[in-house]
Design an enzyme around this catalytic site. Structure first.
Site, PDB file in Angstrom:
ATOM      1  N   LEU A  18       0.805  -1.221   0.000  1.00  0.00           N
ATOM      2  CA  LEU A  18       0.000   0.000   0.000  1.00  0.00           C
ATOM      3  C   LEU A  18       0.839   1.273   0.000  1.00  0.00           C
ATOM      4  O   LEU A  18       1.956   1.300   0.506  1.00  0.00           O
ATOM      5  CB  LEU A  18      -0.918   0.007   1.220  1.00  0.00           C
ATOM      6  CG  LEU A  18      -1.802  -1.231   1.409  1.00  0.00           C
ATOM      7  CD1 LEU A  18      -2.649  -1.083   2.659  1.00  0.00           C
ATOM      8  CD2 LEU A  18      -2.653  -1.497   0.185  1.00  0.00           C
ATOM      9  N   ASP A  19       0.241   2.323  -0.526  1.00  0.00           N
ATOM     10  CA  ASP A  19       0.868   3.635  -0.464  1.00  0.00           C
ATOM     11  C   ASP A  19       0.222   4.437   0.665  1.00  0.00           C
ATOM     12  O   ASP A  19      -0.588   3.914   1.436  1.00  0.00           O
ATOM     13  CB  ASP A  19       0.761   4.361  -1.815  1.00  0.00           C
ATOM     14  CG  ASP A  19      -0.672   4.593  -2.268  1.00  0.00           C
ATOM     15  OD1 ASP A  19      -1.611   4.513  -1.439  1.00  0.00           O
ATOM     16  OD2 ASP A  19      -0.858   4.869  -3.475  1.00  0.00           O
ATOM     17  N   GLY A  20       0.549   5.696   0.746  1.00  0.00           N
ATOM     18  CA  GLY A  20       0.036   6.558   1.807  1.00  0.00           C
ATOM     19  C   GLY A  20      -1.467   6.785   1.756  1.00  0.00           C
ATOM     20  O   GLY A  20      -2.060   7.264   2.719  1.00  0.00           O
TER      21      GLY A  20
END
Length: 140
Positions: A18-20
């Protein structure tokens, strides 16, 4: 379509994908797609043996990817991989990434590759035994 010509690779989305924003980072999809392509060739050891004997390697030269919807932590994905086109100097694989629970398309990609003569370090035509092995796998 003949489903036996396609490979389906399951992947579960993990926190490190996942990213931010809480969804799969765009670069991770490239890794998912690569996993699907490795799985495709693993499922066809006779093709991989012809490649090995031929002294060539599959080298990606172009990748087009469309992101359709976000995948999030815990999603089970299916990477569908098939050989979509076989030309004289290149071939194209098509891949779809779907959410397993509802079949919704998350991403689709087309990867064009050439055959690289490993010893000469140059692209070679798709011909002979290798073409004979790949032709029946084309699934448009």
């Amino acid at each position: 379509m003949d489903a036996s010509l396609m490979t389906i690779t399951p992947i579960r989305v993990r926190g490190y994908h996942l990213d931010g924003y809480g969804h799969v980072n765009n670069a991770r999809y490239l890794e998912f797609l690569e996993e699907g392509r490795w799985d495709y060739f693993d499922a066809r050891p006779e093709l991989f043996e012809v490649v090995r004997r031929s002294g060539v390697a599959f080298v990606a030269v172009n990748l087009n990817i469309d992101y359709r919807r976000a995948a999030v932590d815990g999603d089970d994905l299916q990477i569908e991989t098939r050989l979509a086109e076989l030309g004289t100097r290149s071939a194209r694989m098509h891949q779809d990434i779907r959410r397993a629970r509802d079949g919704k398309l998350v991403s689709s990609a087309d990867v064009t590759f050439v055959l690289l003569d490993v010893a000469a370090n140059k692209a070679v035509p798709v011909e002979g035994e290798l073409r004979d092995a790949m032709t029946p796998l084309v699934m448009e």
